[in-house]
Design a protein around this motif. Structure first.
Motif, short mmCIF file in Angstrom:
data_model
loop_
_atom_site.label_atom_id
_atom_site.label_comp_id
_atom_site.label_asym_id
_atom_site.label_seq_id
_atom_site.Cartn_x
_atom_site.Cartn_y
_atom_site.Cartn_z
N ALA A 159 0.84 -1.21 0.00
CA ALA A 159 0.00 0.00 0.00
C ALA A 159 0.87 1.26 0.00
CB ALA A 159 -0.92 -0.01 1.22
N GLU A 160 1.95 1.25 0.81
CA GLU A 160 2.84 2.41 0.85
C GLU A 160 3.53 2.60 -0.50
OE1 GLU A 160 5.53 1.84 4.07
OE2 GLU A 160 4.01 2.10 5.63
N ASN A 161 3.99 1.51 -1.11
CA ASN A 161 4.63 1.61 -2.43
C ASN A 161 3.65 2.11 -3.48
OD1 ASN A 161 7.11 0.68 -1.49
ND2 ASN A 161 6.62 -1.47 -1.87
N HIS A 162 2.39 1.68 -3.36
CA HIS A 162 1.35 2.12 -4.30
C HIS A 162 1.14 3.63 -4.18
CE1 HIS A 162 -2.11 1.83 -6.90
NE2 HIS A 162 -2.87 2.40 -5.98
N LYS A 163 1.07 4.12 -2.92
CA LYS A 163 0.90 5.56 -2.70
C LYS A 163 2.09 6.34 -3.27
CE LYS A 163 -1.96 5.24 1.48
NZ LYS A 163 -2.01 5.51 2.93
N LYS A 164 3.30 5.81 -3.02
CA LYS A 164 4.50 6.48 -3.52
C LYS A 164 4.51 6.51 -5.05
CE LYS A 164 9.54 6.40 -3.15
NZ LYS A 164 10.71 5.64 -2.65
N GLU A 166 1.88 6.42 -7.05
CA GLU A 166 0.87 7.38 -7.49
C GLU A 166 1.38 8.81 -7.40
OE1 GLU A 166 -2.63 6.67 -5.21
OE2 GLU A 166 -3.38 5.11 -6.56
N LYS A 167 2.12 9.11 -6.32
CA LYS A 167 2.69 10.46 -6.15
C LYS A 167 3.72 10.74 -7.24
CE LYS A 167 4.87 13.45 -2.71
NZ LYS A 167 5.91 13.93 -3.62
N GLU A 170 1.93 11.45 -10.45
CA GLU A 170 1.34 12.79 -10.43
C GLU A 170 2.42 13.86 -10.67
OE1 GLU A 170 -1.72 15.41 -10.40
OE2 GLU A 170 -1.83 13.22 -10.30
#
Length: 239
Positions: A159-164, A166-167, A170
């Protein structure tokens, strides 16, 4: 059929009691709560959930430890056979002496049939099988708990890697948008300079044409002025 093996966390969910309170009740009322330890893990029989829930409810109503022990001690359904026998012996000490005498007789009788300190193969097989099954269930439950923790940790990392990711995506989109704006401005400036150069070329061509015409006219006038006076008169007459 063996009872289901439970952990403190399982009992906490079943009874709606905090896990910390489950462990405290198990420690304070160890004689009432059927449990055993497997390494550092404490495992409970399925009926322990109802006993712990009942003790928790009695504690909330203001019952003391002695009152709870007395109250639950009068309920045969909440006590094992061992606890029932222990309760009877406490109430009637003479039973203990009778039991010891009977045990001695049984032991002397067994000595005649088989060597001292040796149990019958049937009892050894039954106890070993029961213990082995319980240990297997406990070990499997412990392994499942550890695997669940590892899986949860891996899911959190994903989940943390997914958020990173996505950032980062962006940020890349913002950078591409800025570059696109700069390219658009550059394109506009390029069109402007090309147009200006075309206009400059046209003006240079017109100026070159005018200069050529003036040069030709000037040469003609100079040639005319170099002629003698009589020739200039004749030229004027011819015109």
């Amino acid at each position: 059929m063996n009872d289901k093996i439970l952990k403190a966390a399982d009992i906490a969910v079943i009874c709606g009691v905090p896990e910390k309170e489950v462990k405290k009740i198990s420690k304070d009322f160890s004689a009432l709560v059927p449990s055993r330890e497997l390494g550092r893990v404490k495992l409970y029989e399925e009926k322990a959930a109802g006993i712990i829930k009942e003790i928790s409810d009695l504690s909330k109503t203001g019952f003391s430890r002695e009152d709870i022990l007395k109250s639950l001690g009068s309920k045969p359904s909440s006590k094992s056979t061992k606890e029932k026998v222990s309760g009877k012996i406490r109430k009637n000490p003479s039973l203990k002496k009778t039991g010891e005498t009977t045990a001695q007789k049984n032991m002397s009788g067994k000595d005649e049939k088989q060597p001292a300190g040796r149990k019958s193969p049937a009892s050894l097989t039954g106890n070993k099988k029961e213990k082995s099954e319980s240990d297997i269930y406990g070990a499997l439950d412990y392994k499942i708990s550890k695997l669940s923790g590892k899986i949860e940790k891996i899911e959190n990392e994903i989940a943390e890697n997914h958020k990173k990711t996505e950032k980062d995506i962006e940020d890349l989109r913002c950078t591409i948008s800025q570059l696109s704006e700069k390219l658009s401005v550059t394109s506009e400036w390029t069109d402007y300079f090309e147009k200006t150069l075309d206009e400059y070329r046209q003006s240079q061509d017109a100026l070159r044409k005018d200069l050529s015409e003036w040069t030709e006219y000037t040469q003609t006038e100079l040639e005319y002025l170099r002629l003698p006076v009589w020739k200039r008169k004749n030229k004027r007459t011819e015109k």
